[in-house]
Design a protein around this motif. Sequence first.
Motif, PDB file in Angstrom:
ATOM      1  N   VAL A 186     -26.823  80.804  19.373  1.00 51.66           N
ATOM      2  CA  VAL A 186     -26.104  79.949  20.321  1.00 51.66           C
ATOM      3  C   VAL A 186     -27.029  79.556  21.469  1.00 51.66           C
ATOM      4  O   VAL A 186     -27.036  78.386  21.902  1.00 51.66           O
ATOM      5  CB  VAL A 186     -24.850  80.673  20.854  1.00 51.66           C
ATOM      6  CG1 VAL A 186     -24.126  79.797  21.872  1.00 51.66           C
ATOM      7  CG2 VAL A 186     -23.922  81.042  19.705  1.00 51.66           C
ATOM      8  N   GLN A 245     -29.264  76.725  20.499  1.00 51.85           N
ATOM      9  CA  GLN A 245     -28.573  75.447  20.334  1.00 51.85           C
ATOM     10  C   GLN A 245     -28.498  74.673  21.644  1.00 51.85           C
ATOM     11  O   GLN A 245     -28.596  73.449  21.646  1.00 51.85           O
ATOM     12  CB  GLN A 245     -27.152  75.673  19.802  1.00 51.85           C
ATOM     13  CG  GLN A 245     -27.060  75.930  18.304  1.00 51.85           C
ATOM     14  CD  GLN A 245     -25.614  76.079  17.865  1.00 51.85           C
ATOM     15  OE1 GLN A 245     -25.057  77.177  17.879  1.00 51.85           O
ATOM     16  NE2 GLN A 245     -25.007  74.987  17.489  1.00 51.85           N
ATOM     17  N   VAL A 246     -28.316  75.398  22.750  1.00 47.54           N
ATOM     18  CA  VAL A 246     -28.117  74.708  24.026  1.00 47.54           C
ATOM     19  C   VAL A 246     -29.375  74.680  24.902  1.00 47.54           C
ATOM     20  O   VAL A 246     -29.642  73.693  25.586  1.00 47.54           O
ATOM     21  CB  VAL A 246     -26.942  75.325  24.819  1.00 47.54           C
ATOM     22  CG1 VAL A 246     -25.633  75.110  24.091  1.00 47.54           C
ATOM     23  CG2 VAL A 246     -27.152  76.798  25.087  1.00 47.54           C
ATOM     24  N   LEU A 278     -18.837  76.529  26.319  1.00 43.43           N
ATOM     25  CA  LEU A 278     -19.312  76.234  24.972  1.00 43.43           C
ATOM     26  C   LEU A 278     -18.246  76.665  23.976  1.00 43.43           C
ATOM     27  O   LEU A 278     -18.055  77.866  23.740  1.00 43.43           O
ATOM     28  CB  LEU A 278     -20.615  76.978  24.691  1.00 43.43           C
ATOM     29  CG  LEU A 278     -21.784  76.648  25.625  1.00 43.43           C
ATOM     30  CD1 LEU A 278     -22.981  77.528  25.312  1.00 43.43           C
ATOM     31  CD2 LEU A 278     -22.164  75.178  25.509  1.00 43.43           C
ATOM     32  N   PRO A 279     -17.519  75.733  23.388  1.00 41.88           N
ATOM     33  CA  PRO A 279     -16.430  76.104  22.475  1.00 41.88           C
ATOM     34  C   PRO A 279     -16.972  76.683  21.165  1.00 41.88           C
ATOM     35  O   PRO A 279     -18.025  76.274  20.666  1.00 41.88           O
ATOM     36  CB  PRO A 279     -15.705  74.771  22.237  1.00 41.88           C
ATOM     37  CG  PRO A 279     -16.742  73.726  22.489  1.00 41.88           C
ATOM     38  CD  PRO A 279     -17.635  74.271  23.559  1.00 41.88           C
ATOM     39  N   ASP A 280     -16.213  77.645  20.618  1.00 42.41           N
ATOM     40  CA  ASP A 280     -16.612  78.272  19.355  1.00 42.41           C
ATOM     41  C   ASP A 280     -16.722  77.276  18.214  1.00 42.41           C
ATOM     42  O   ASP A 280     -17.488  77.479  17.272  1.00 42.41           O
ATOM     43  CB  ASP A 280     -15.599  79.357  18.974  1.00 42.41           C
ATOM     44  CG  ASP A 280     -15.977  80.698  19.566  1.00 42.41           C
ATOM     45  OD1 ASP A 280     -17.074  80.795  20.142  1.00 42.41           O
ATOM     46  OD2 ASP A 280     -15.182  81.639  19.466  1.00 42.41           O
ATOM     47  N   THR A 281     -15.945  76.221  18.287  1.00 42.16           N
ATOM     48  CA  THR A 281     -15.934  75.250  17.191  1.00 42.16           C
ATOM     49  C   THR A 281     -17.294  74.574  17.019  1.00 42.16           C
ATOM     50  O   THR A 281     -17.684  74.221  15.906  1.00 42.16           O
ATOM     51  CB  THR A 281     -14.866  74.173  17.443  1.00 42.16           C
ATOM     52  OG1 THR A 281     -15.041  73.646  18.777  1.00 42.16           O
ATOM     53  CG2 THR A 281     -13.469  74.766  17.322  1.00 42.16           C
ATOM     54  N   HIS A 282     -18.023  74.391  18.118  1.00 46.54           N
ATOM     55  CA  HIS A 282     -19.338  73.758  18.054  1.00 46.54           C
ATOM     56  C   HIS A 282     -20.479  74.760  18.159  1.00 46.54           C
ATOM     57  O   HIS A 282     -21.602  74.484  17.722  1.00 46.54           O
ATOM     58  CB  HIS A 282     -19.475  72.727  19.180  1.00 46.54           C
ATOM     59  CG  HIS A 282     -18.547  71.558  19.045  1.00 46.54           C
ATOM     60  ND1 HIS A 282     -17.271  71.562  19.571  1.00 46.54           N
ATOM     61  CD2 HIS A 282     -18.695  70.358  18.426  1.00 46.54           C
ATOM     62  CE1 HIS A 282     -16.673  70.421  19.298  1.00 46.54           C
ATOM     63  NE2 HIS A 282     -17.512  69.664  18.608  1.00 46.54           N
ATOM     64  N   TYR A 283     -20.185  75.915  18.741  1.00 41.97           N
ATOM     65  CA  TYR A 283     -21.229  76.929  18.939  1.00 41.97           C
ATOM     66  C   TYR A 283     -20.710  78.274  18.440  1.00 41.97           C
ATOM     67  O   TYR A 283     -20.433  79.180  19.225  1.00 41.97           O
ATOM     68  CB  TYR A 283     -21.599  77.009  20.424  1.00 41.97           C
ATOM     69  CG  TYR A 283     -22.045  75.686  21.002  1.00 41.97           C
ATOM     70  CD1 TYR A 283     -23.368  75.282  20.891  1.00 41.97           C
ATOM     71  CD2 TYR A 283     -21.137  74.850  21.641  1.00 41.97           C
ATOM     72  CE1 TYR A 283     -23.782  74.072  21.423  1.00 41.97           C
ATOM     73  CE2 TYR A 283     -21.542  73.626  22.164  1.00 41.97           C
ATOM     74  CZ  TYR A 283     -22.870  73.249  22.052  1.00 41.97           C
ATOM     75  OH  TYR A 283     -23.280  72.047  22.557  1.00 41.97           O
ATOM     76  N   PRO A 284     -20.563  78.416  17.100  1.00 42.03           N
ATOM     77  CA  PRO A 284     -20.011  79.660  16.551  1.00 42.03           C
ATOM     78  C   PRO A 284     -20.903  80.858  16.848  1.00 42.03           C
ATOM     79  O   PRO A 284     -22.117  80.805  16.671  1.00 42.03           O
ATOM     80  CB  PRO A 284     -19.926  79.377  15.048  1.00 42.03           C
ATOM     81  CG  PRO A 284     -20.913  78.277  14.806  1.00 42.03           C
ATOM     82  CD  PRO A 284     -20.928  77.450  16.047  1.00 42.03           C
TER      83      PRO A 284
END
Length: 893
Positions: A277, A280-281, A599-605
């Motif tokens: 994660v 990713q960011v 950071l929502p789980d849907t985009h950043y599991p």
Amino acid sequence: VVYFGLRLTKMGNRAWYLTVYSSGVASSFGIYFAQQAYLNGIYSTMTTETEWSMYASIFFIAYCAMDLVIGSYEYDEAIDYKDGWVHHFFFIALLAWLLASGLTGLFAIALIEEVPTVILALARVTMSAKTPFLFGLTFFVLRISYHCYLTYAVIEYSTVAFVIGVILMRSHVKWFHRWLAGHLKKKGRMPLSVKVAVFACLILTQTLGHGYAVYQMVVKNYLVAASGAVMVHLVIFFYFSAKMIMVIQDVYTQNFIMDAINKKKVIYNISWEDPRVDHQVLKCGPEDVVLTISSAGCNVLDYMIEGPGEMVAVDFNQAQLAVLELKILCIKHLAWEQFWQIWSRSNYSLFLEVWPKLREHASDRCKDFWDDNSDLIRDNFMFAGTSGLMAKILSFPAGFIGLTDYMRKNTGKPYRDSVVFNLIVRFLSSSAWIPVGKWLAPLGGVPEKQLNLVMKTPGSCQIFATKIGEIFEKIMWEKDNYFYYAYVAGRWDEHCCPRYMMKKHFQTLRDRVDRITLFHGSVCEAVQAMPQKSKKKFTVYSLLDSMDWMPEEMIANQIGTITDEKYFNRDTGRIFWRSFATGDRAHSPVLAQLNPTMLPDTHYPDRVGWYLTQLWTPKLDKKFNNKNLLIQEKPSTIKASVKGDLQVMYTMATYGLTTQKKDAKAFYKSQAKVYDGFREALLPDRDNLLLHVVPWTTSPKTWVSVGCGTARDIEYVVEHIKQNKTNVYLCDLSPELLGIADLRVKELGLSEFVTFVEGDINSKEVQAKLPPMGSIDLVTCSYCLTMIPQWEKAAKTMISMLRTGGHLAIVDFTAKEDCQTRMDQRFYKFWFGMDGVWLNEKQPAFLRNPKNGLSTQWYQEDPSRCPYTILYPTHYQFLGRKMGQNSAGDIKQ
């Protein structure tokens, strides 16, 4: 005479003079009656009233009375409500009853319980900073074990005395719990583990003794005749047994981290934060200088694969740094196959073979640690440390039900073959386990305070439980989830391991690990030391979940330090962290001032799964004034007096019962002089609102305090006002309260910054005395909105005062969210309403509704005890930022 004689010596804390004398005399009586009990039998001694037992009772009544009388004039601040007034009046009444009933022998036989008080009082009079270990030991033996014995011995003689004994024992256990928790936090000659072991043995012995006493009494008296009495005694036994277990559990949870740090013990054998994660960011590159917390070093090495220019790994715990250093040494000086065998399979013989070679390149810290702790690898490093302990405990049942073998197959599909496992998953998917989870959390390396964040927001427990259920049903079975694989399988395999363990990344790491600098200390110390070789400013802070357990003062100091332009590149700098807290914003009002992005789980599991929020600040506001987070304010407390509190409560009672039309101005007139003392405890979190919720990082220049009262609020932020040159407008209906506010402002040296405005905030005349509408930086309202009949109009007025981007901060009472119709909440509404305080859940709902012009930056509800009662009404803290409008008049962020 004794008190004033000792007062002439000017020795130590005079609040303890009478206690030294009285406890000494009482202990002497106690020793005498203990001797009589030894000679004549305990039952005969406690059921026989003598002149000496009467004298002892009269003496103790005199002590209680004189301590209150003299204390009210000489050391009023040392006599609190519960442990002073309630305690003394209780014993005066109890002893008067014993004297009238001819039962003073019961009191006399218990006087030996005053011996711990002698030890404590002597320590206080001699101004010893520590509470002696001997005090705690004698307190437990006499006030708990001996008291328990007496309580059950007296039951045949007096049921009332038995009930009183049980009540007193509850207080004794509570006092012991409080002392033990505080004592173990202080360093001493005896190691923490030894102290815990001593008291654990004592508690076990006490529990067994209590159980035996109950058994003997039940068999002797109640087994056939009174099944109801049997149940009562069993309930008492299990209640105190649970209390005693909670003492040890709480002591462990409060101290396990600092104990591990002091003993240089590993807490985390794996870094339980998913670096995927982060990448990713953050997208770290050669231009980045990263600071992160070392933990087990997994994420530090994973970051290095991404190729940042430099990294600083910081940790308070030298053991964690030693783990990371050994991994770095293995990467630099061993072949991948050897590195793999040591860290994925805990190959102990190989470690012993290569350690002498690695040791030549190690720091003294690393040498000392691994010379003494090679057993961590011998016993399987996957089960090492505090967090690994939980895995080790669970490895036995996991192997028994086939979970370990199934995990090693790495099918990517959930395990369904065990009825037991499926039942556990169902249980964990409900919130019923969370109270038990607070006990077990430290075994997984999770501080209790961190788990408490889950309980802050209504519905959070079920959200967290659902998340945990999802972990066991899905997340832990993903093919690349090396976190749970390690703990269940007891190893890593090439098909499931961290990236830094993979052979394909080994050479890259070998080329780059010299870019890593290890630092022992806090994040702030590391930032200020700037140990990185390049001396370039930091561009990335990855703070893991470390701020979950920090108090607001520590968070403010950390954020204020690390965002300083001397250390942090504000043009390219990013800050990333995780939290157990639920909600749509940061768990701390200080962190909310960073304006983080969720950071929502849907985009950043996240493969770990239990962090309910992941946040980052991609770019810090250029106007962010970090120095305001570092301002030190002098502690400001107001001690209430019982006399003043009684005056306030009388006013409140008569106003509530006799006044039909509620007039706030008249209500405060009669209690202005004693206003602050009572409300210091009645109105909680005003200090937190002013110090941490108010966004001082925006450097407000104009501040309107609505319903300012005696200006108590500004006392918390004197230096903030001075250093920011903030112009403060204090508004209130009551001229009496404003008069006291004027005196306070002068004493604080703030006259040049403060303007007083008397009247109703909704009045045009009052508004004309304030800065122009739409130009004010900050408006606060502390426990006032619920007293304004036209509260919605007042709220709209306060919002209208603000400039776009200005802030409204409020603390006030409310009905608990999602529980407004519950019986206790309905009672609080009625009770507060009698004094013209209207608990209305519509108020925070109005403030949080973006249609009314505010973007919610912070909101939190907490219960707090109302003074002199067992009531816990709910209050909320709110911070909103005023939004602008577009050309069509619609509100925009």
